[in-house]
Design a protein around this motif. Structure first.
Motif, PDB file in Angstrom:
ATOM      1  N   GLY A   1     -14.984  53.430 -15.590  1.00  0.00           N
ATOM      2  CA  GLY A   1     -13.860  52.744 -14.990  1.00  0.00           C
ATOM      3  C   GLY A   1     -12.602  53.586 -14.982  1.00  0.00           C
ATOM      4  O   GLY A   1     -12.572  54.736 -15.438  1.00  0.00           O
ATOM      5  N   GLU A   2     -11.574  52.963 -14.452  1.00  0.00           N
ATOM      6  CA  GLU A   2     -10.280  53.636 -14.312  1.00  0.00           C
ATOM      7  C   GLU A   2      -9.366  53.220 -15.462  1.00  0.00           C
ATOM      8  O   GLU A   2      -9.335  52.053 -15.860  1.00  0.00           O
ATOM      9  N   MET A   3      -8.613  54.190 -16.013  1.00  0.00           N
ATOM     10  CA  MET A   3      -7.674  53.874 -17.074  1.00  0.00           C
ATOM     11  C   MET A   3      -6.549  54.912 -17.068  1.00  0.00           C
ATOM     12  O   MET A   3      -6.644  55.960 -16.405  1.00  0.00           O
ATOM     13  N   GLU A   4      -5.504  54.604 -17.787  1.00  0.00           N
ATOM     14  CA  GLU A   4      -4.360  55.504 -17.869  1.00  0.00           C
ATOM     15  C   GLU A   4      -4.447  56.354 -19.137  1.00  0.00           C
ATOM     16  O   GLU A   4      -4.966  55.902 -20.160  1.00  0.00           O
ATOM     17  N   GLY A   5      -3.928  57.577 -19.047  1.00  0.00           N
ATOM     18  CA  GLY A   5      -3.901  58.483 -20.195  1.00  0.00           C
ATOM     19  C   GLY A   5      -2.524  59.118 -20.347  1.00  0.00           C
ATOM     20  O   GLY A   5      -1.699  59.095 -19.422  1.00  0.00           O
ATOM     21  N   ARG A   6      -2.294  59.678 -21.531  1.00  0.00           N
ATOM     22  CA  ARG A   6      -0.994  60.329 -21.798  1.00  0.00           C
ATOM     23  C   ARG A   6      -1.246  61.764 -22.228  1.00  0.00           C
ATOM     24  O   ARG A   6      -2.012  62.032 -23.149  1.00  0.00           O
ATOM     25  N   ARG A   7      -0.618  62.703 -21.541  1.00  0.00           N
ATOM     26  CA  ARG A   7      -0.776  64.117 -21.859  1.00  0.00           C
ATOM     27  C   ARG A   7       0.003  64.451 -23.145  1.00  0.00           C
ATOM     28  O   ARG A   7       0.765  63.633 -23.672  1.00  0.00           O
ATOM     29  N   LYS A   8      -0.163  65.661 -23.571  1.00  0.00           N
ATOM     30  CA  LYS A   8       0.549  66.112 -24.773  1.00  0.00           C
ATOM     31  C   LYS A   8       2.046  66.090 -24.568  1.00  0.00           C
ATOM     32  O   LYS A   8       2.816  65.787 -25.495  1.00  0.00           O
ATOM     33  N   ASN A   9       2.499  66.338 -23.324  1.00  0.00           N
ATOM     34  CA  ASN A   9       3.936  66.324 -23.015  1.00  0.00           C
ATOM     35  C   ASN A   9       4.443  64.925 -22.695  1.00  0.00           C
ATOM     36  O   ASN A   9       5.535  64.764 -22.155  1.00  0.00           O
ATOM     37  N   LYS A  10       3.640  63.894 -22.969  1.00  0.00           N
ATOM     38  CA  LYS A  10       3.979  62.486 -22.797  1.00  0.00           C
ATOM     39  C   LYS A  10       3.903  62.000 -21.347  1.00  0.00           C
ATOM     40  O   LYS A  10       4.197  60.837 -21.077  1.00  0.00           O
ATOM     41  N   ASP A  11       3.558  62.856 -20.419  1.00  0.00           N
ATOM     42  CA  ASP A  11       3.375  62.392 -19.041  1.00  0.00           C
ATOM     43  C   ASP A  11       2.141  61.484 -18.966  1.00  0.00           C
ATOM     44  O   ASP A  11       1.122  61.751 -19.608  1.00  0.00           O
ATOM     45  N   VAL A  12       2.267  60.421 -18.141  1.00  0.00           N
ATOM     46  CA  VAL A  12       1.158  59.483 -17.959  1.00  0.00           C
ATOM     47  C   VAL A  12       0.396  59.864 -16.699  1.00  0.00           C
ATOM     48  O   VAL A  12       0.998  60.164 -15.658  1.00  0.00           O
ATOM     49  N   TYR A  13      -0.894  59.870 -16.794  1.00  0.00           N
ATOM     50  CA  TYR A  13      -1.746  60.173 -15.645  1.00  0.00           C
ATOM     51  C   TYR A  13      -2.828  59.103 -15.535  1.00  0.00           C
ATOM     52  O   TYR A  13      -3.040  58.307 -16.457  1.00  0.00           O
ATOM     53  N   ILE A  14      -3.527  59.084 -14.382  1.00  0.00           N
ATOM     54  CA  ILE A  14      -4.622  58.143 -14.150  1.00  0.00           C
ATOM     55  C   ILE A  14      -5.927  58.923 -14.164  1.00  0.00           C
ATOM     56  O   ILE A  14      -6.038  59.978 -13.515  1.00  0.00           O
ATOM     57  N   GLU A  15      -6.884  58.436 -14.905  1.00  0.00           N
ATOM     58  CA  GLU A  15      -8.168  59.132 -15.020  1.00  0.00           C
ATOM     59  C   GLU A  15      -9.308  58.183 -14.662  1.00  0.00           C
ATOM     60  O   GLU A  15      -9.178  56.950 -14.752  1.00  0.00           O
ATOM     61  N   TRP A  16     -10.415  58.778 -14.236  1.00  0.00           N
ATOM     62  CA  TRP A  16     -11.669  58.034 -14.052  1.00  0.00           C
ATOM     63  C   TRP A  16     -12.601  58.452 -15.165  1.00  0.00           C
ATOM     64  O   TRP A  16     -12.989  59.603 -15.280  1.00  0.00           O
ATOM     65  N   ARG A  17     -12.948  57.510 -16.055  1.00  0.00           N
ATOM     66  CA  ARG A  17     -13.651  57.819 -17.292  1.00  0.00           C
ATOM     67  C   ARG A  17     -15.061  57.240 -17.257  1.00  0.00           C
ATOM     68  O   ARG A  17     -15.288  56.129 -16.794  1.00  0.00           O
ATOM     69  N   THR A  18     -16.015  58.043 -17.787  1.00  0.00           N
ATOM     70  CA  THR A  18     -17.392  57.605 -17.965  1.00  0.00           C
ATOM     71  C   THR A  18     -17.794  57.865 -19.405  1.00  0.00           C
ATOM     72  O   THR A  18     -17.606  58.982 -19.905  1.00  0.00           O
ATOM     73  N   MET A  19     -18.337  56.846 -20.100  1.00  0.00           N
ATOM     74  CA  MET A  19     -18.749  56.977 -21.490  1.00  0.00           C
ATOM     75  C   MET A  19     -20.222  56.606 -21.612  1.00  0.00           C
ATOM     76  O   MET A  19     -20.669  55.605 -21.042  1.00  0.00           O
ATOM     77  N   ASN A  20     -20.986  57.425 -22.342  1.00  0.00           N
ATOM     78  CA  ASN A  20     -22.406  57.188 -22.565  1.00  0.00           C
ATOM     79  C   ASN A  20     -22.716  57.370 -24.050  1.00  0.00           C
ATOM     80  O   ASN A  20     -22.136  58.228 -24.732  1.00  0.00           O
TER      81      ASN A  20
END
Length: 871
Positions: free
Chosen positions: A383-402
């Motif tokens: 699914g889709e979720m938000e992430g935070r980089r080391k510099n605190k910028d927020v980005y959108i990622e598509w994540r798959t977990m198995n």
């Protein structure tokens, strides 16, 4: 044969046999019922035959008793029995002794009367065959002959009693002896015996028939029992065959397979199982052999696995997707270089921590719960979720977990892959915004509106509620664009969108369809009062002045309203209905609203048919000009006439201009029709200028459509006048005040060309539209035509008279002549003439006439004028 197929075949055969056994048993029960039914039929038929005989006996007994005793009660019983048997009177229900013990029955409160039905009707309803019916009918006829004799005897006794009047004792008389002889004589006894013979024959015939049916039924029952026993034997044989097949095709191969499995368990990996059958066990044996071969090849596969692991490591290190490997407790073990490129964290900084550091505080509790539930249940989540980089910028990622599991089913590792889709999401959002929202007003566009309307319809169907669709069109918006420019028009549309949104609830849907058309979807309606309030608010807000930079514009709104599901079943029909209602509001004068009705739909269909027919009207010579005189008040002479268009439809007859002029304007056909009107009027003017009056002038009505930019009418018209050698003064064109609102160069240049050619200009229906003195001065108007709505109620000291006088004085001050329309009475004519009006037009002088009749009218008017001058 395959085991599965054999099992299905055996099951089908067994089920068929059981079904057949059941059917045969059911039929045997039916045969038993048929036998019982035959016996029951015999019983009821014999009862009816016995009842016929018994009724004959009772009639005899009652008649004889009455003849011998003279007691009237027996006569009464006699006719009661006869009426009941013939179905004249009701009979007792479920009481076989209908014809005797009548006195006791009458006293009983238990006896209940049924419907009247004749004894022979009951016999016919019992289903007797033709021969049986004929025998009973013969018995009844003979019984009826006895009844005739009995009635004759009763009548004789009645005559004796009539002579004795009130005497209680009946004396012996020859008539009495005659009655007794009738009922006790040999003839009567012979007739009585004749009744019994057919009844006895009927009983014998019925017994024979019943015995034959019972015998046939028992024979069929025996046959069915024999078939059932045969089917049971076949079923038992099928079970035995199945047992034999199962032993040969299943049990023996299983024993062989078990023996070879034991060999494999003891380390003999070369063991192979050869099963000779051709069923699933043979396939199982083949699978066993494949397994044994696989074990032999295990070492080679291990080497291949190690190579695969090396390849997986290379992919892990060089993948463009970020990867995280965590232990069962979700602690990071390793990450790949792509992870560092996306997040900014190096492997040393992130190993040993939880991946939640990338998403802490960015995900809702519901989303986290759904993700954890999927991981626990399935070991997988995407699914889709938000992430935070080391510099605190927020980005959108598509994540798959198995999940990677141990042999015991527990989680060994978690592998997470994700990629940065921030730029892609922004691009998709921009595309979606452009596809679904109006860039000027930020309201949903036509595409989004249709989706919203369909969703609201589904919601209304689900909850059994209603919705209202409002279609709004801004009045006079084109004039704002033409006068102030499109930039100001865009500001007005933005302001209109804001005002419209402020008039409705937050849950209501507002959209812009394009141009100056807006829609509102009102869902979850409770009452019509709330709809009326919203519509009044919209009309009020839209009629308020629009301050657009340095300019102030005035517009209004025409609104059409339709309801779901009352008015339409789908989105397209609702939009069509609202559009029809909106145009009805415009036709009512604008700045108002109209609800959709089926009358509007019918009118729209009629307009559509008229539009199609109008295209062939000009070529089919269906159009005609009528002329209405314009009379000069001072002299009473006719030097002017107005050309009025008439359409003689081949099927509908005379169609009113009110019904087709607007259609011609909407379709653009008014341009060709208007050109035809001009040319016909010009030709007629030339004829009448030569034959009646040199300054004779014909005025024609024009439409604003004829003055549009893409229509070139002035040059061909002026060329046609020169071709006819007619001066411009022979024609006057009538325009409406609405045209003067359009001050575009195209309108101005066309009017100026007409003025320069000498064609006069009249303003029609003055006082009913956007009257302005500046327009009169700017466009050099020659004539003002006072609208007939002011003339119809004209009376001394009335407001309409004061208004007409003001218009006349104003026009004369500006050097403009005045024509009053719709004059119906002499009083109206005199009041207008006294007020200084120059010309009059109306049915008082003449209704619109064809050219030949108008010429006769002018001749008569000229003669009248000459006679007045001579006097």
């Amino acid at each position: 044969m395959r085991i599965g197929f054999f099992t299905k075949l055996f099951t089908v055969i067994l089920m068929l046999l059981l079904c057949a056994i059941g059917i045969m048993v059911f039929q045997a029960l039916g045969i038993r019922d048929d036998v019982a039914s035959s016996e029951d039929h015999r019983y009821r038929s014999l009862l009816l035959a016995g009842e016929l005989f018994q009724s004959s006996e009772d009639l005899t007994r009652m008649a004889r008793t009455y003849v011998t005793t003279g007691n009237p009660i027996y006569k009464h019983y006699f006719f009661d029995i006869l009426d009941i048997r013939e179905g004249i009177k009701p009979r007792l229900q479920n009481y076989p002794n209908t014809y005797w013990h009548l006195a006791d029955v009458g006293k009983s409160s238990v006896a209940e009367l049924g419907e009247p039905v004749s004894l022979f009707e009951m016999m016919r309803n019992e289903g007797l065959d033709k021969q049986e019916t004929a025998l009973l009918w013969e018995a009844k006829i003979k019984s009826d002959k006895l009844t005739i004799l009995e009635k004759q005897a009763i009548a004789a006794v009645d005559e004796i009693q009539a002579r004795g009047k009130d005497k209680l004792t009946i004396h012996w008389s020859p008539e009495r002896q005659l009655s007794i002889d009738l009922l006790f004589g040999e003839r009567y006894i012979a007739e009585k015996a004749a009744v019994i013979a057919p009844i006895q024959q009927f009983s014998d015939l019925l017994d024979t028939r019943t015995q034959a049916e019972v015998k046939d039924g028992l024979a069929r029952l025996h046959r069915h029992i024999l078939v059932v026993m045969t089917l049971i034997v076949i079923a038992m044989l099928a079970v035995a065959a199945t047992i034999f097949y199962a032993r040969r095709a299943v049990l023996l191969p299983l024993a062989q397979l078990r023996s070879e499995v034991m060999n494999i368990a003891q380390g003999d990996y070369a063991a192979r199982c050869h099963i000779e059958t051709h069923n699933e066990l043979a396939e199982l044996g083949g699978a066993f052999n494949s397994m044994a071969l696989a074990i032999e090849q295990d070492i080679g596969k291990r080497e291949e696995t190690e190579e695969s692991m090396r390849q997986a490591i290379a992919i892990f290190e060089n993948s463009s997707e970020a990867m995280i490997v965590t232990d069962a407790e979700n602690i990071i073990i390793t990450v790949n270089p792509a992870f560092t490129r996306v997040t900014g964290y190096t492997s040393d900084e992130i190993v040993g921590q939880s991946p939640d550091i990338l998403n802490a505080g960015l995900q809702g509790e519901a989303s986290l719960l759904a993700m954890k539930t999927s991981l626990v249940a399935n070991g997988y989540w995407e699914g889709e979720m938000e992430g935070r980089r080391k510099n605190k910028d927020v980005y959108i990622e598509w994540r798959t977990m198995n999940a990677i599991y141990n042999d015991d089913g527990s989680v060994h590792r978690w592998v997470t892959l994700f990629s940065d889709i921030t730029a892609k999401k922004k691009s998709e959002e921009l595309i979606w915004q452009q596809a679904n929202f109006d860039p000027l007003t930020s309201l949903p566009n036509r595409h989004m509106f249709h989706n919203q309307l369909k969703q609201e319809i589904k919601k209304a169907d689900r909850f059994g509620s209603s919705i209202a669709l409002i279609l709004l069109d801004l009045d006079n918006f084109k004039a704002v664009n033409d006068v102030y420019g499109h930039n100001v028009g865009d500001l007005l549309l933005k302001e209109a969108a804001w005002r419209l949104s402020s008039c409705v609830r937050g849950i209501d849907q507002v959209a812009r369809l394009g141009g100056d058309e807006f829609t509102v979807i009102l869902g979850s309606l409770k009452s019509l009062i709330s709809i009326n309030r919203v519509i009044r608010d919209i009309l009020h807000r839209m009629s308020e002045p629009f301050k657009l930079g340095d300019e102030i514009a005035y517009v209004s709104a025409s609104i059409g309203v339709t309801f779901y599901p009352h008015d339409g079943a789908g989105a397209e029909s609702l939009v069509r209905n609202a559009d029809q209602a909106m145009y009805a509001a415009k036709n009512k004068g604008r700045n108002c609203f109209s609800y959709f009705t089926h009358t509007l739909q019918e009118a729209a269909q009629i307009r559509m048919r008229l539009a199609g027919d109008l295209r062939s009207a000009l070529a089919g010579n269906q159009l005609q000009l009528h002329y209405q005189p314009i009379v000069e008040f001072e002299t009473g002479r006719v030097h002017k006439a107005e050309a009025l268009l008439r359409w003689h439809h081949p099927k509908l007859g005379l169609v009113s201009p009110v019904d087709f002029i607007s259609i011609a304007e909407e379709t653009g056909m008014i341009v060709d029709i208007g050109d035809w009107v001009f040319r016909m009027a010009a030709q007629q003017a030339k004829v009448w200028r030569a034959s009646h009056s040199a300054p004779f002038q014909i005025s024609i009505n024009t439409s604003p459509v004829q003055f549009r930019k893409n229509v070139d009418l002035h040059k061909p018209w002026l060329d046609f006048l020169q071709e006819l050698e007619l001066p411009g003064q022979s024609i006057a064109i009538e325009i409406t005040e609405g045209l003067l609102m359009d001050v575009s160069p195209d309108v101005t240049s066309k009017l100026r060309s007409f003025r320069e050619a000498g064609i006069e200009v009249s303003m029609d229906d003055f006082g009913t539209g956007y009257s302005s003195l500046s327009y009169l001065k700017k466009f050099d108007i020659d004539h003002l035509k006072i609208d007939q709505s002011f003339v119809q109620s004209l009376a001394p000291d009335s407001d309409d008279l004061a208004l007409c006088e003001a218009i006349i004085v104003m026009a004369h001050k500006l050097g403009i002549k005045v024509i009053a329309e719709g004059i119906e009475t002499s009083e109206q004519r005199d009041l207008l003439a006294l007020a200084g009006c120059d010309y009059g037009q109306g049915n008082l002088f003449s209704e619109p006439l064809p050219a030949d009749r108008f010429e006769k009218f002018m001749n008569a008017a000229q003669s009248e004028a000459n006679r007045s001058v001579s006097m």
